[in-house]
Design an enzyme around this catalytic site. Structure first.
Site, short mmCIF file in Angstrom:
data_model
loop_
_atom_site.label_atom_id
_atom_site.label_comp_id
_atom_site.label_asym_id
_atom_site.label_seq_id
_atom_site.Cartn_x
_atom_site.Cartn_y
_atom_site.Cartn_z
N LYS A 51 58.72 8.31 104.02
CA LYS A 51 59.11 9.08 102.50
C LYS A 51 59.85 10.33 103.20
O LYS A 51 60.05 10.69 104.32
CB LYS A 51 57.79 9.69 102.05
N THR A 52 61.05 10.84 103.08
CA THR A 52 61.71 12.20 103.43
C THR A 52 61.07 12.99 103.52
O THR A 52 60.06 13.86 102.37
CB THR A 52 62.76 12.50 102.11
N ASN A 64 62.34 6.19 88.62
CA ASN A 64 61.64 6.87 89.22
C ASN A 64 62.37 8.64 89.85
O ASN A 64 63.55 8.41 89.67
CB ASN A 64 61.42 6.46 90.86
N LEU A 104 61.31 13.55 96.37
CA LEU A 104 61.25 14.34 97.68
C LEU A 104 59.59 15.22 97.85
O LEU A 104 59.53 16.59 98.89
CB LEU A 104 61.90 15.70 98.36
N CYS A 109 69.60 12.36 97.76
CA CYS A 109 68.84 11.58 96.15
C CYS A 109 68.89 12.49 95.45
O CYS A 109 69.41 13.65 95.02
CB CYS A 109 66.84 12.99 96.76
N GLY A 165 65.60 -1.36 93.06
CA GLY A 165 64.73 -2.87 92.45
C GLY A 165 66.04 -3.30 91.82
O GLY A 165 67.41 -2.98 91.47
N GLY A 219 68.92 -2.14 98.38
CA GLY A 219 69.02 -1.84 96.76
C GLY A 219 68.75 -3.26 96.44
O GLY A 219 69.98 -3.99 96.96
N GLY A 220 67.81 -3.44 95.81
CA GLY A 220 67.38 -4.82 94.87
C GLY A 220 67.31 -5.81 95.68
O GLY A 220 67.08 -6.74 95.28
N GLY A 247 62.74 -1.05 98.85
CA GLY A 247 62.15 -0.33 98.26
C GLY A 247 61.07 -0.97 97.02
O GLY A 247 60.03 -1.42 97.37
C1 LIG Z 1 59.08 5.59 94.52
C2 LIG Z 1 60.70 5.24 95.05
C3 LIG Z 1 60.49 6.76 95.90
C4 LIG Z 1 61.80 7.20 96.79
N1 LIG Z 1 61.72 7.93 97.60
C5 LIG Z 1 63.23 8.10 98.62
C6 LIG Z 1 63.05 8.99 99.34
O1 LIG Z 1 62.12 9.77 99.65
N2 LIG Z 1 64.19 9.41 100.41
C7 LIG Z 1 64.81 8.57 99.93
O2 LIG Z 1 65.92 8.60 101.13
N3 LIG Z 1 65.07 6.86 99.00
C8 LIG Z 1 64.49 7.31 98.26
N4 LIG Z 1 63.39 6.22 97.16
C9 LIG Z 1 64.85 5.31 97.44
C10 LIG Z 1 64.84 3.55 98.40
O3 LIG Z 1 64.78 4.46 99.14
C11 LIG Z 1 66.44 3.33 98.26
O4 LIG Z 1 67.75 3.27 98.55
C12 LIG Z 1 66.06 2.36 96.56
O5 LIG Z 1 64.91 2.93 95.62
C13 LIG Z 1 67.04 0.95 96.27
O6 LIG Z 1 66.13 0.36 97.04
P1 LIG Z 1 65.92 -1.11 96.15
O7 LIG Z 1 66.08 -1.20 94.77
O8 LIG Z 1 64.29 -2.11 97.23
O9 LIG Z 1 64.10 -0.08 95.67
C14 LIG Z 1 62.45 6.47 96.37
C15 LIG Z 1 62.73 4.99 95.86
C16 LIG Z 1 61.23 4.58 94.78
C17 LIG Z 1 61.28 3.59 93.87
#
Ligand SMILES: Cc1cc2nc3c(=O)[nH]c(=O)nc-3n(C[C@H](O)[C@H](O)[C@H](O)COP(=O)(O)O)c2cc1C
Length: 307
Positions: free
Chosen positions: A45-46, A69, A73, A130, A214, A241-242, A263
């Site tokens: 987590k960041t 979401n 942060l 973000c 997603g 992403g996705g 993610g």
């Molecule tokens: C609940 C949640 C919290 C996230 N928190 C962060 C974060 O703290 N820092 C960050 O760089 N990306 C964060 N992301 C983004 C994910 O790292 C990712 O870039 C984004 O969701 C796209 O990928 P996915 O489709 O596989 O989820 C978050 C995503 C979700 C769903």
């Protein structure tokens, strides 16, 4: 079995599947039930310099083929991250990418500097994109991207990924990050989106807009990775992403990703994510591909079957 280990000038990964920043938290809950040797890296987590509470609830809602979401942060700050979290994640049998962010170049430099002496921080990922915090979405200005990356570079010797969002100007932003000293790029962050409760007419998230993640964003992330790979043939790219299936991961690799971030998939079905590397191995074996490196960037070469 096909080889799925990944090697870059700055480090190696046992598999190309990495947990993207956020949904996996600090990995501690997942580690009780799942084997981190199946994961190339955990992205935390960041972390910011001071602790943050994040945005008010509700901050996560369903969306067609994904979720929206607005966590904002939430994190314990770098001092508690070092004293309370690092001792736990240092023991995980995978690489650790620590995600950092800040409201200024000075702050990100301080966070990177605080992590410099910390054992077990294999990579840093600078979150420049973000969608859920005010004043920190600097990734739409190349000069700001350069300034932030330079501040981290000056404070840290760790390999550094710059995390950008999809959208216009991606190549200019990526160029700014790489020229300023980033060792690679993570593409993409969640994509800005909105949902509304039609019975009240109000936004479902407390802060109205949030980040869409997603399967809904897979084609967007693929296009960003494809575009970056075409512009920077040698860059180290984490495509995020996705991705939820091994087939999605293959698509991301063919677009040009060296590693594949997941993610949303971790929230939907963590065990399936920990099985993705095996699924990838099976996919490669079934087609007689000896090494995952053979499919990386295949879409730029007319396909992976081309001799
Ligand atoms: C609940 C949640 C919290 C996230 N928190 C962060 C974060 O703290 N820092 C960050 O760089 N990306 C964060 N992301 C983004 C994910 O790292 C990712 O870039 C984004 O969701 C796209 O990928 P996915 O489709 O596989 O989820 C978050 C995503 C979700 C769903």
């Amino acid at each position: 079995m096909a080889r799925v280990d990944v090697h870059s000038a700055k480090g190696s990964f046992r598999t190309p599947i990495v947990l993207a920043s956020g949904p996996a938290g600090f990995g501690c809950d997942l580690a009780r039930a799942l084997d981190f040797r199946r994961i190339g890296a955990l992205t935390t987590k960041t972390i910011t310099h001071e602790p943050r509470e994040g945005n008010p609830q509700p901050r996560i809602v369903d969306a067609p083929c994904g979720a929206l979401n607005s966590i904002g942060l939430e994190n314990p700050g770098v001092a508690r991250f070092r004293s309370e979290v690092m001792p736990k994640i240092r023991a995980l049998p995978t690489a650790r990418i620590v995600s950092i962010a800040g409201r200024s170049a000075d702050e990100v430099g301080k966070v990177a500097g605080a992590l410099e002496g910390e054992p077990g921080v294999d990579w840093l990922e600078l979150n420049l994109s973000c969608p859920n915090v005010r004043g920190e979405t600097v990734a739409d200005r190349p000069d700001a991207v350069s300034e932030y990356v330079r501040a981290v570079r000056a404070a840290s010797s760790r390999p550094l990924l710059a995390k950008l969002s999809a959208g216009g100007g991606l190549v200019a932003l990526a160029d700014a990050a790489l020229r300023a000293g980033a060792d690679g790029l993570t593409l993409v962050n969640a994509v800005r989106g909105l949902r509304i409760d039609v019975e009240t007419g109000k936004a479902l998230l407390a802060r109205a807009t949030g980040g869409l993640c997603g399967p809904a964003i897979l084609p967007i992330a693929l296009a960003a990775v494809y575009e970056a790979r075409r512009a920077f043939p040698e860059a180290f790219l984490v495509g995020t992403g996705g991705v939820v299936t091994a087939r999605d991961a293959v698509e991301m690799l063919c677009a040009g990703a060296n590693l594949v971030g997941v993610g949303f998939g971790v929230m939907a079905d963590p065990a399936a994510v920990f099985g993705l590397a095996e699924g990838l191995e099976r996919w490669l074996d079934a087609r007689g591909v000896a090494d995952v490196a053979e499919v990386v960037g295949a879409a730029h070469r007319g396909g992976w079957r081309v001799p």
